[in-house]
Scaffold this motif. Structure first.
Motif, mmCIF file in Angstrom:
data_model
loop_
_atom_site.group_PDB
_atom_site.id
_atom_site.type_symbol
_atom_site.label_atom_id
_atom_site.label_comp_id
_atom_site.label_asym_id
_atom_site.label_seq_id
_atom_site.Cartn_x
_atom_site.Cartn_y
_atom_site.Cartn_z
ATOM 1 N N LEU A 193 42.804 49.217 33.384
ATOM 2 C CA LEU A 193 43.593 48.134 33.980
ATOM 3 C C LEU A 193 43.472 48.131 35.512
ATOM 4 C CD1 LEU A 193 45.586 45.803 33.390
ATOM 5 C CD2 LEU A 193 47.452 47.465 33.555
ATOM 6 N N TYR A 194 43.388 49.322 36.091
ATOM 7 C CA TYR A 194 43.206 49.444 37.544
ATOM 8 C C TYR A 194 41.954 48.682 37.984
ATOM 9 C CZ TYR A 194 41.645 51.528 41.952
ATOM 10 O OH TYR A 194 41.181 51.699 43.237
ATOM 11 N N TYR A 195 40.871 48.848 37.234
ATOM 12 C CA TYR A 195 39.617 48.172 37.596
ATOM 13 C C TYR A 195 39.687 46.668 37.329
ATOM 14 C CZ TYR A 195 37.437 52.586 38.676
ATOM 15 O OH TYR A 195 37.121 53.787 39.274
ATOM 16 N N ALA A 196 40.508 46.255 36.347
ATOM 17 C CA ALA A 196 40.715 44.818 36.109
ATOM 18 C C ALA A 196 41.449 44.197 37.298
ATOM 19 C CB ALA A 196 41.507 44.610 34.818
ATOM 20 N N PHE A 197 42.451 44.942 37.831
ATOM 21 C CA PHE A 197 43.170 44.469 39.031
ATOM 22 C C PHE A 197 42.261 44.475 40.263
ATOM 23 C CE2 PHE A 197 47.250 45.050 36.760
ATOM 24 C CZ PHE A 197 47.881 43.881 37.172
ATOM 25 N N GLN A 198 41.366 45.458 40.329
ATOM 26 C CA GLN A 198 40.412 45.515 41.445
ATOM 27 C C GLN A 198 39.502 44.290 41.437
ATOM 28 O OE1 GLN A 198 41.991 47.857 43.440
ATOM 29 N NE2 GLN A 198 39.898 48.257 44.109
ATOM 30 N N LEU A 199 39.132 43.834 40.253
ATOM 31 C CA LEU A 199 38.318 42.617 40.142
ATOM 32 C C LEU A 199 39.105 41.413 40.662
ATOM 33 C CD1 LEU A 199 35.724 41.175 39.181
ATOM 34 C CD2 LEU A 199 36.795 40.926 36.935
ATOM 35 N N PHE A 200 40.381 41.341 40.289
ATOM 36 C CA PHE A 200 41.249 40.252 40.766
ATOM 37 C C PHE A 200 41.383 40.274 42.289
ATOM 38 C CE2 PHE A 200 45.482 38.716 42.006
ATOM 39 C CZ PHE A 200 45.460 37.434 41.469
ATOM 40 N N LYS A 201 41.502 41.485 42.803
ATOM 41 C CA LYS A 201 41.714 41.662 44.240
ATOM 42 C C LYS A 201 40.442 41.389 45.051
ATOM 43 C CE LYS A 201 43.113 45.380 47.397
ATOM 44 N NZ LYS A 201 43.417 46.825 47.428
ATOM 45 N N LYS A 202 39.309 41.923 44.602
ATOM 46 C CA LYS A 202 38.071 41.862 45.390
ATOM 47 C C LYS A 202 37.150 40.698 45.016
ATOM 48 C CE LYS A 202 38.017 46.864 46.185
ATOM 49 N NZ LYS A 202 37.349 48.139 45.854
ATOM 50 N N MET A 203 37.171 40.307 43.736
ATOM 51 C CA MET A 203 36.351 39.184 43.257
ATOM 52 C C MET A 203 34.856 39.382 43.533
ATOM 53 S SD MET A 203 38.705 36.790 42.250
ATOM 54 C CE MET A 203 38.020 35.177 42.543
ATOM 55 N N THR A 204 34.396 40.608 43.411
ATOM 56 C CA THR A 204 32.988 40.891 43.717
ATOM 57 C C THR A 204 32.232 41.321 42.457
ATOM 58 O OG1 THR A 204 33.454 43.216 44.187
ATOM 59 C CG2 THR A 204 33.548 41.681 46.062
ATOM 60 N N GLU A 205 30.904 41.222 42.522
ATOM 61 C CA GLU A 205 30.076 41.659 41.398
ATOM 62 C C GLU A 205 30.150 43.176 41.224
ATOM 63 O OE1 GLU A 205 26.174 39.986 41.876
ATOM 64 O OE2 GLU A 205 26.907 37.936 41.566
ATOM 65 N N LYS A 206 30.325 43.872 42.346
ATOM 66 C CA LYS A 206 30.456 45.334 42.292
ATOM 67 C C LYS A 206 31.724 45.722 41.524
ATOM 68 C CE LYS A 206 30.774 49.538 45.088
ATOM 69 N NZ LYS A 206 31.001 50.125 46.426
ATOM 70 N N ALA A 207 32.829 45.032 41.798
ATOM 71 C CA ALA A 207 34.093 45.313 41.104
ATOM 72 C C ALA A 207 33.954 45.020 39.607
ATOM 73 C CB ALA A 207 35.221 44.477 41.705
ATOM 74 N N ALA A 208 33.214 43.956 39.286
ATOM 75 C CA ALA A 208 32.990 43.604 37.873
ATOM 76 C C ALA A 208 32.168 44.678 37.174
ATOM 77 C CB ALA A 208 32.289 42.251 37.782
ATOM 78 N N LYS A 209 31.170 45.194 37.872
ATOM 79 C CA LYS A 209 30.323 46.246 37.287
ATOM 80 C C LYS A 209 31.144 47.514 37.060
ATOM 81 C CE LYS A 209 25.944 46.142 38.225
ATOM 82 N NZ LYS A 209 24.609 46.232 38.834
ATOM 83 N N GLN A 210 32.041 47.823 37.989
ATOM 84 C CA GLN A 210 32.908 49.004 37.841
ATOM 85 C C GLN A 210 33.835 48.847 36.636
ATOM 86 O OE1 GLN A 210 34.563 49.051 41.826
ATOM 87 N NE2 GLN A 210 33.256 50.771 42.437
ATOM 88 N N LEU A 211 34.349 47.628 36.448
ATOM 89 C CA LEU A 211 35.204 47.353 35.290
ATOM 90 C C LEU A 211 34.416 47.502 33.993
ATOM 91 C CD1 LEU A 211 37.749 46.399 33.819
ATOM 92 C CD2 LEU A 211 37.068 44.031 34.323
ATOM 93 N N MET A 212 33.181 47.019 33.983
ATOM 94 C CA MET A 212 32.338 47.145 32.789
ATOM 95 C C MET A 212 32.116 48.612 32.435
ATOM 96 S SD MET A 212 29.071 47.855 31.540
ATOM 97 C CE MET A 212 27.913 47.700 32.882
#
Length: 294
Positions: free
Chosen positions: A254-273
């Motif tokens: 969930l932390y990484y899902a929030f990071q995607l919301f916060k940063k909106m970057t491809e890197k954040a999406a890859k970390q969530l994956m």
């Protein structure tokens, strides 16, 4: 060209047309489901389940690559696959897919008819519904999440020849998990998917709406993952310690899902994956270990 290189390319093409890594992860889920459902472990059944599961996924992936061969040629991620690159003919891929379908369903039927039925449903939905819908609507992810969630449940059905609340819960867990996992992939591969005309994100864009839905489905995944601790899922149980660990892993994702919301970057999406893959693997291990040490 040397014989060794030819052999190597044939093996690597076979691995790619059947998506061996993905197929093995599906086998892992099926085996975990079996170990959760079995009163006594029958290693012959376990081996047959692994083989049948592998053939089932390999067939789905081969059919998928036949159908999408022209679109695969447009994307950097897929243009070097065996069919669009010209290393394998459609006929060869179709023969592999057909043999895998027959072997997969036959092996699963030998375990029990219900297992074969769910295996057949999985191949049908992946090939005939999910694959064609990918270029039409973001709802394809919802349809694709059904065959994607079957393996964990399939293992339990293979062990018990019964479909009830227990395999239903395992299905729900892996079903909800598919959404943050695939949307994360859809986000960081957005531009490549766009070349092939694929609509993978719920809003069709890398926006806050997609990020919010990713968070919501991650929360649903976490909630379903701890349901067995409350004693409402029949023989599928979870100790308080295991449930706490499972919940903690859910918060990690969930932390990484929030990071995607916060940063909106491809890197954040890859970390969530990557977090989502770690999550589902560890959850399945914890469920199984908890059963055997409880």
């Amino acid at each position: 060209m040397s014989t060794t290189v030819v052999k190597h390319s044939l093996i690597s093409d076979f691995k790619e047309i059947t998506k061996m890594r993905l197929a093995l992860s599906v086998v892992f889920s099926s085996v975990a489901g079996y170990l959760l459902g079995a009163d006594t472990v029958d290693f012959t059944t376990l081996l047959l389940l692994a083989l049948g599961g592998y053939f089932m996924v390999g067939a789905s992936n081969a059919y998928n690559q036949i159908i999408e061969k022209d679109l695969d040629a447009l994307m950097d991620r897929t243009k070097n696959r065996p069919i669009p690159s010209g290393r394998m003919t459609v006929r060869t891929a179709f023969v592999i897919a057909t043999i895998f379908t027959i072997l997969g369903i036959a092996i699963l039927y030998y375990i029990n008819p219900q297992t074969a039925m769910f295996g057949a449903i999985s191949i049908f939905l992946y090939t005939c519904a999910y694959t064609p819908l990918k270029t039409k609507t973001p709802l394809a992810v919802f349809v694709g999440a059904i065959p994607g969630a079957i393996p964990f449940m399939l293992g339990w059905v293979a062990a018990t020849n019964d479909f009830g609340i227990e395999p239903g819960t395992l299905f729900a867990l892996q079903f909800f998990w598919q959404f943050p996992h695939f949307w994360a992939i859809g986000w960081f591969l957005y531009n490549d998917y766009k070349k092939g005309g694929f609509f993978m994100l719920p809003t069709g864009k890398q926006d806050k709406g997609t990020a919010v839905q990713t968070i919501m489905y991650t929360i649903w995944t976490i909630l379903v993952s701890i349901v067995p601790v409350f004693g409402v899922t029949g023989k599928l149980e979870l100790s308080y310690i295991a449930a706490t660990i499972v919940f903690g892993l859910g918060l990690f994702m969930l932390y990484y899902a929030f990071q995607l919301f916060k940063k909106m970057t491809e890197k954040a999406a890859k970390q969530l994956m990557l977090a989502s893959v770690s999550y589902i693997t560890l959850i399945q291990i914890i469920y199984v270990v908890d059963k055997f040490i409880r």
